[in-house]
Design a protein around this motif. Structure first.
Motif, PDB file in Angstrom:
ATOM      1  N   TYR A  15       7.844  -9.232  -9.167  1.00 23.32           N
ATOM      2  CA  TYR A  15       8.143  -8.506 -10.529  1.00 23.32           C
ATOM      3  C   TYR A  15       9.356  -7.694 -10.604  1.00 23.32           C
ATOM      4  CZ  TYR A  15       3.300 -10.257 -11.281  1.00 23.32           C
ATOM      5  OH  TYR A  15       2.236 -11.280 -11.304  1.00 23.32           O
ATOM      6  N   GLY A  16       9.469  -6.954  -9.768  1.00 23.25           N
ATOM      7  CA  GLY A  16      10.765  -5.955  -9.719  1.00 23.25           C
ATOM      8  C   GLY A  16      12.088  -6.845  -9.939  1.00 23.25           C
ATOM      9  N   GLU A  35      15.473 -15.452  -2.180  1.00 23.62           N
ATOM     10  CA  GLU A  35      13.897 -15.715  -2.079  1.00 23.62           C
ATOM     11  C   GLU A  35      13.789 -16.421  -0.694  1.00 23.62           C
ATOM     12  OE1 GLU A  35      11.045 -14.450  -3.421  1.00 23.62           O
ATOM     13  OE2 GLU A  35      10.135 -15.742  -1.559  1.00 23.62           O
ATOM     14  N   MET A  36      12.735 -15.693   0.160  1.00 24.88           N
ATOM     15  CA  MET A  36      12.414 -16.437   1.510  1.00 24.88           C
ATOM     16  C   MET A  36      11.609 -17.609   1.233  1.00 24.88           C
ATOM     17  SD  MET A  36      10.130 -13.317   3.056  1.00 24.88           S
ATOM     18  CE  MET A  36       9.187 -14.146   4.511  1.00 24.88           C
ATOM     19  N   GLY A 108       7.245 -14.629  -6.403  1.00 20.43           N
ATOM     20  CA  GLY A 108       6.600 -13.686  -5.548  1.00 20.43           C
ATOM     21  C   GLY A 108       5.078 -13.739  -5.749  1.00 20.43           C
ATOM     22  N   GLY A 109       4.419 -12.607  -5.831  1.00 22.14           N
ATOM     23  CA  GLY A 109       2.978 -12.408  -6.046  1.00 22.14           C
ATOM     24  C   GLY A 109       2.296 -13.126  -7.322  1.00 22.14           C
ATOM     25  N   ASN A 113      -1.542 -14.452  -7.577  1.00 26.90           N
ATOM     26  CA  ASN A 113      -2.419 -13.345  -7.969  1.00 26.90           C
ATOM     27  C   ASN A 113      -3.235 -14.036  -9.140  1.00 26.90           C
ATOM     28  OD1 ASN A 113      -1.366 -12.808 -10.383  1.00 26.90           O
ATOM     29  ND2 ASN A 113       0.088 -11.423  -9.258  1.00 26.90           N
ATOM     30  N   GLY A 114      -4.320 -12.928  -9.250  1.00 25.53           N
ATOM     31  CA  GLY A 114      -5.515 -13.274 -10.289  1.00 25.53           C
ATOM     32  C   GLY A 114      -4.912 -12.912 -11.667  1.00 25.53           C
ATOM     33  N   MET A 116      -4.500 -10.462 -13.451  1.00 27.37           N
ATOM     34  CA  MET A 116      -5.249  -9.323 -14.104  1.00 27.37           C
ATOM     35  C   MET A 116      -3.994  -8.366 -14.374  1.00 27.37           C
ATOM     36  SD  MET A 116      -8.779  -8.726 -11.955  1.00 27.37           S
ATOM     37  CE  MET A 116      -9.616  -7.909 -13.239  1.00 27.37           C
ATOM     38  N   VAL A 244      17.002 -12.261   3.519  1.00 27.35           N
ATOM     39  CA  VAL A 244      17.854 -11.362   3.726  1.00 27.35           C
ATOM     40  C   VAL A 244      17.677 -10.777   5.119  1.00 27.35           C
ATOM     41  CG1 VAL A 244      18.938  -9.358   3.058  1.00 27.35           C
ATOM     42  CG2 VAL A 244      18.513 -11.006   1.301  1.00 27.35           C
ATOM     43  N   GLY A 466       7.177  -2.690  -5.762  1.00 26.36           N
ATOM     44  CA  GLY A 466       6.094  -1.987  -5.565  1.00 26.36           C
ATOM     45  C   GLY A 466       6.229  -0.733  -4.526  1.00 26.36           C
ATOM     46  N   PHE A 478       0.262  -4.898 -10.931  1.00 19.99           N
ATOM     47  CA  PHE A 478       1.831  -5.495 -11.394  1.00 19.99           C
ATOM     48  C   PHE A 478       2.173  -5.258 -12.630  1.00 19.99           C
ATOM     49  CE2 PHE A 478      -0.583  -9.455 -12.426  1.00 19.99           C
ATOM     50  CZ  PHE A 478      -0.328  -9.510 -13.956  1.00 19.99           C
TER      51      PHE A 478
HETATM   52  P1  FAD Z   1       6.199  -9.333  -4.865  1.00 17.66           P
HETATM   53  O1  FAD Z   1       5.667  -9.790  -5.959  1.00 17.66           O
HETATM   54  O2  FAD Z   1       5.437  -9.289  -3.524  1.00 17.66           O
HETATM   55  O3  FAD Z   1       7.746 -10.016  -4.346  1.00 17.66           O
HETATM   56  C1  FAD Z   1       8.563  -9.966  -3.289  1.00 17.66           C
HETATM   57  C2  FAD Z   1       9.300 -11.173  -3.012  1.00 17.66           C
HETATM   58  O4  FAD Z   1      10.281 -10.953  -2.287  1.00 17.66           O
HETATM   59  C3  FAD Z   1       8.328 -12.215  -2.491  1.00 17.66           C
HETATM   60  O5  FAD Z   1       8.522 -13.489  -3.261  1.00 17.66           O
HETATM   61  C4  FAD Z   1       8.622 -12.479  -0.937  1.00 17.66           C
HETATM   62  O6  FAD Z   1       8.518 -13.761  -0.561  1.00 17.66           O
HETATM   63  C5  FAD Z   1      10.300 -11.978  -1.268  1.00 17.66           C
HETATM   64  N1  FAD Z   1      10.781 -11.320   0.181  1.00 17.66           N
HETATM   65  C6  FAD Z   1      10.481 -10.615   0.915  1.00 17.66           C
HETATM   66  N2  FAD Z   1      11.086 -10.245   2.003  1.00 17.66           N
HETATM   67  C7  FAD Z   1      12.291 -10.907   1.756  1.00 17.66           C
HETATM   68  C8  FAD Z   1      13.422 -11.289   2.451  1.00 17.66           C
HETATM   69  N3  FAD Z   1      13.779 -10.426   3.401  1.00 17.66           N
HETATM   70  N4  FAD Z   1      14.467 -11.898   1.971  1.00 17.66           N
HETATM   71  C9  FAD Z   1      14.149 -12.620   0.830  1.00 17.66           C
HETATM   72  N5  FAD Z   1      12.880 -12.676  -0.093  1.00 17.66           N
HETATM   73  C10 FAD Z   1      12.161 -11.660   0.623  1.00 17.66           C
HETATM   74  N6  FAD Z   1      -2.020  -7.527  -9.052  1.00 17.66           N
HETATM   75  C11 FAD Z   1      -2.354  -7.339 -10.380  1.00 17.66           C
HETATM   76  O7  FAD Z   1      -1.855  -6.729 -10.925  1.00 17.66           O
HETATM   77  N7  FAD Z   1      -3.547  -8.041 -10.903  1.00 17.66           N
HETATM   78  C12 FAD Z   1      -4.097  -8.962 -10.124  1.00 17.66           C
HETATM   79  O8  FAD Z   1      -4.920  -9.732 -10.352  1.00 17.66           O
HETATM   80  C13 FAD Z   1      -3.651  -9.305  -8.757  1.00 17.66           C
HETATM   81  N8  FAD Z   1      -4.251 -10.383  -7.897  1.00 17.66           N
HETATM   82  C14 FAD Z   1      -3.730 -10.482  -6.486  1.00 17.66           C
HETATM   83  C15 FAD Z   1      -4.179 -11.479  -5.909  1.00 17.66           C
HETATM   84  C16 FAD Z   1      -3.900 -11.848  -4.506  1.00 17.66           C
HETATM   85  C17 FAD Z   1      -4.340 -12.792  -3.670  1.00 17.66           C
HETATM   86  C18 FAD Z   1      -2.537 -11.025  -4.067  1.00 17.66           C
HETATM   87  C19 FAD Z   1      -1.777 -11.321  -2.704  1.00 17.66           C
HETATM   88  C20 FAD Z   1      -1.801  -9.941  -4.851  1.00 17.66           C
HETATM   89  C21 FAD Z   1      -2.480  -9.688  -6.222  1.00 17.66           C
HETATM   90  N9  FAD Z   1      -2.026  -8.513  -6.862  1.00 17.66           N
HETATM   91  C22 FAD Z   1      -2.383  -8.537  -8.190  1.00 17.66           C
HETATM   92  C23 FAD Z   1      -0.990  -7.865  -6.407  1.00 17.66           C
HETATM   93  C24 FAD Z   1       0.544  -8.193  -7.255  1.00 17.66           C
HETATM   94  O9  FAD Z   1       0.894  -9.569  -6.816  1.00 17.66           O
HETATM   95  C25 FAD Z   1       1.681  -7.329  -6.278  1.00 17.66           C
HETATM   96  O10 FAD Z   1       1.239  -6.212  -6.660  1.00 17.66           O
HETATM   97  C26 FAD Z   1       3.089  -8.006  -6.651  1.00 17.66           C
HETATM   98  O11 FAD Z   1       3.355  -9.177  -6.861  1.00 17.66           O
HETATM   99  C27 FAD Z   1       4.087  -7.221  -6.314  1.00 17.66           C
HETATM  100  O12 FAD Z   1       5.200  -7.077  -6.681  1.00 17.66           O
HETATM  101  P2  FAD Z   1       6.590  -6.738  -6.112  1.00 17.66           P
HETATM  102  O13 FAD Z   1       7.736  -7.229  -7.163  1.00 17.66           O
HETATM  103  O14 FAD Z   1       6.498  -5.568  -5.675  1.00 17.66           O
HETATM  104  O15 FAD Z   1       6.883  -8.009  -5.044  1.00 17.66           O
END
Ligand code: FAD
Length: 497
Positions: A15-16, A35-36, A108-109, A113-114, A116, A244, A466, A478
């Motif tokens: 997301y971010g 993206e890993m 990413g997530g 995810n669901g 929601m 990274v 996050g 999210f």
């Molecule tokens: P992420 O979405 O985690 O993205 C980070 C990305 O960075 C990933 O793709 C990862 O592979 C990549 N990365 C990590 N380290 C490195 C590196 N060193 N080099 C390159 N790439 C890297 N939230 C909701 O609001 N509603 C829901 O219904 C919900 N259901 C969920 C169900 C499940 C099973 C899971 C696992 C999560 C759920 N969530 C839900 C949580 C939500 O998906 C996360 O809060 C959200 O994805 C976090 O966003 P982010 O941008 O912080 O990071």
């Protein structure tokens, strides 16, 4: 290779990272996303990009030889199975006291995810992000995020009649009979598409048990929203299967970023170096925290402040099931997309999603993922002996979450004359207290960074995921992660670029 120079490098495509990439590209800046995980844009030999939850294959887990399902038991029997090691979509990352589930891949997530998509109640926002202006968030950035994510709510008339939400109607009945507010929860799943699935006029996804290892249809993951828009600008490139490992000041200005390219076994095939004027850490709460803690401790970014790695929480996640009477079947067909919740946040510190248990058979079980006001916060730290980053969360720290969830389910059980299921997380184990889906914190806004995500000791380094949120959002996270990223990137574009 070396010498490549980019204006902006974004680590991670969740997301971010997706918000940052889109808004920077729209401002005329070229962005390179790293993206890993895999791209998840090519069907496998079965014609599908993602595998079903009920039939996990190599695509299911990130570099594991055995599945690690969050609900790991059924009727007291373990359900995990062997799979080939592969760069699959769901990472069950083990720390000493908790398993943190995360999506791996472009999106990413949003891939796992669901969907929601919940905006916290305004009254709770002050405790979610105390340093952020709530008026701006609720007038500008939450609406912007909800619109760009494609958030929608189920048609209540359809909810009342469709077989696939029988389980949620039972959830509603039991919540209301015990006096708890029952609320519909928005989602990014295409609700019209789900109606077509139910009518048999579209290929089934939510109604075919797809979710945890990806949805082949219907879900508006980031690949279909922010990332599609970002790519359409022509200014964004994405390198999947690239990780990274280091960011450090470059002698001529900007930052040297070390990137390992890997194959689908997870082995490094090439190490690359890129010089970036600006770097956005968007690797998720765990990914960003691990990188920053390592870079500070190993002397590559020594001036990062003492808040790095702190303030991590699990959003109070805890799961449980209830055993219903025979007159309360929850249905053999269950949509994997949750659409409702039980709100006892103000009185009991718990918001419980009425979750599906899509086994394909009648189980008479009601299943819930609760988000609770758990006050415990953990810290990431560098372990020089293992060369890894540890997290000091302890399983016993879930007890407040269990107590808060019980404010809902003890009451419902008493009213209904029912009991907890004890066969979903082990042999005679009621609570799923070993995991979180919602890691938050580790580089908290206005502590580890300034109030817009800048790592001020290093101009040009930013956190935008996050990890900025101090451990709890009172609902699913999210939408808040996205809205905060929209707020921060607007400020950064206006003042830093
Ligand atoms: P992420 O979405 O985690 O993205 C980070 C990305 O960075 C990933 O793709 C990862 O592979 C990549 N990365 C990590 N380290 C490195 C590196 N060193 N080099 C390159 N790439 C890297 N939230 C909701 O609001 N509603 C829901 O219904 C919900 N259901 C969920 C169900 C499940 C099973 C899971 C696992 C999560 C759920 N969530 C839900 C949580 C939500 O998906 C996360 O809060 C959200 O994805 C976090 O966003 P982010 O941008 O912080 O990071």
């Amino acid at each position: 290779t070396g010498g490549a120079h980019v204006p902006v490098l974004v680590i991670g495509t969740g997301y971010g990272g997706s918000v940052a990439a889109l808004r920077l590209a729209q401002a005329g800046i070229d962005v390179h996303m790293i993206e890993m995980g895999m791209a998840w844009d090519t069907p496998g030999s079965d014609g599908k990009i993602f595998c079903a939850t009920t039939a996990p294959d190599q695509r299911s887990y990130w570099l594991r030889t055995r599945t690690k399902a969050p609900l790991n038991y059924f009727l007291g029997f373990p359900i995990d199975r062997d799979i080939p090691r592969y760069t699959g979509i769901l990472d069950a990352e083990d720390f000493s006291g908790i398993t943190v589930y995360q999506g791996r891949g472009v999106g990413g997530g949003s891939l796992v995810n669901g969907g929601m998509a919940v905006t916290p109640k305004r009254a709770n926002f002050g405790s979610v992000l105390p340093s952020v202006n709530a008026d701006e968030m609720y007038n500008i950035y939450y609406p912007r995020a909800n619109a760009a994510l494609g958030v929608g709510t189920i048609d209540p008339a359809w909810f009342d009649t469709t077989d696939c939400y029988q389980y949620a109607r039972v959830g509603r009945k039991h919540a209301q009979r015990s006096g708890f507010p029952f609320v519909f929860v928005p989602d990014v799943y295409d609700w019209d598409y789900m109606k077509q699935e139910a009518a048999g006029t579209a290929t089934k996804s939510a109604l075919a048990g797809e979710i945890l290892y990806g949805n082949n249809h219907g879900k508006k993951s980031l690949q279909r929203t922010y990332i599609a828009q970002a790519k359409a600008t022509g200014r964004v490139t994405i390198s999947p299967l690239h990780k990274v490992t280091s960011v450090a000041p470059a002698s001529g200005g900007g930052y040297t970023v070390v990137i390992e390219q890997m194959n689908t076994n997870g082995d490094t095939t090439t190490t690359k170096t890129v010089i970036a004027d600006r770097v956005f850490f968007a690797a998720g709460s765990v990914g960003t925290s691990k990188l920053l803690v390592k870079l500070k401790a190993t002397g590559l970014l020594p001036n990062l402040n003492g808040e790095i790695g702190k303030g991590w929480g699990d959003n109070g996640n805890v799961m449980c099931g209830r055993a219903n009477h025979l007159w309360d079947p929850t249905g053999s067909l269950q949509s994997t997309i949750p659409c409702s919740g039980i709100d006892n946040w103000a009185a009991g510190g718990a918001f419980a999603e009425v979750a599906p248990l899509p086994t394909g058979i009648e189980t008479f079980a009601s299943f819930y993922l609760s988000i609770t006001k758990n006050p415990n916060r953990a810290q990431f730290s560098w372990n020089a002996a293992t060369g890894k980053v540890d997290l000091n969360w302890q399983t016993s720290w879930k007890q407040p979450s269990i107590d808060m969830a019980k404010t809902i389910f003890d009451k419902i059980n008493a009213k209904e004359g029912t009991i907890y299921r004890t066969d979903l997380f082990g042999v005679y184990k009621i609570w799923g207290d070993h995991l979180t889906y919602h890691p938050l914190g580790g580089a908290v806004l206005n502590k580890a960074t300034d109030n817009y995500g800048r790592l001020t000791a290093y101009p040009g380094l930013y956190v935008i995921d996050g990890s900025l949120i101090p451990g709890n959002t009172s609902v699913n996270p999210f939408v808040t992660i996205t809205a905060l990223a929209e707020r921060n990137i607007e400020k950064i574009i206006a003042t830093d670029l």
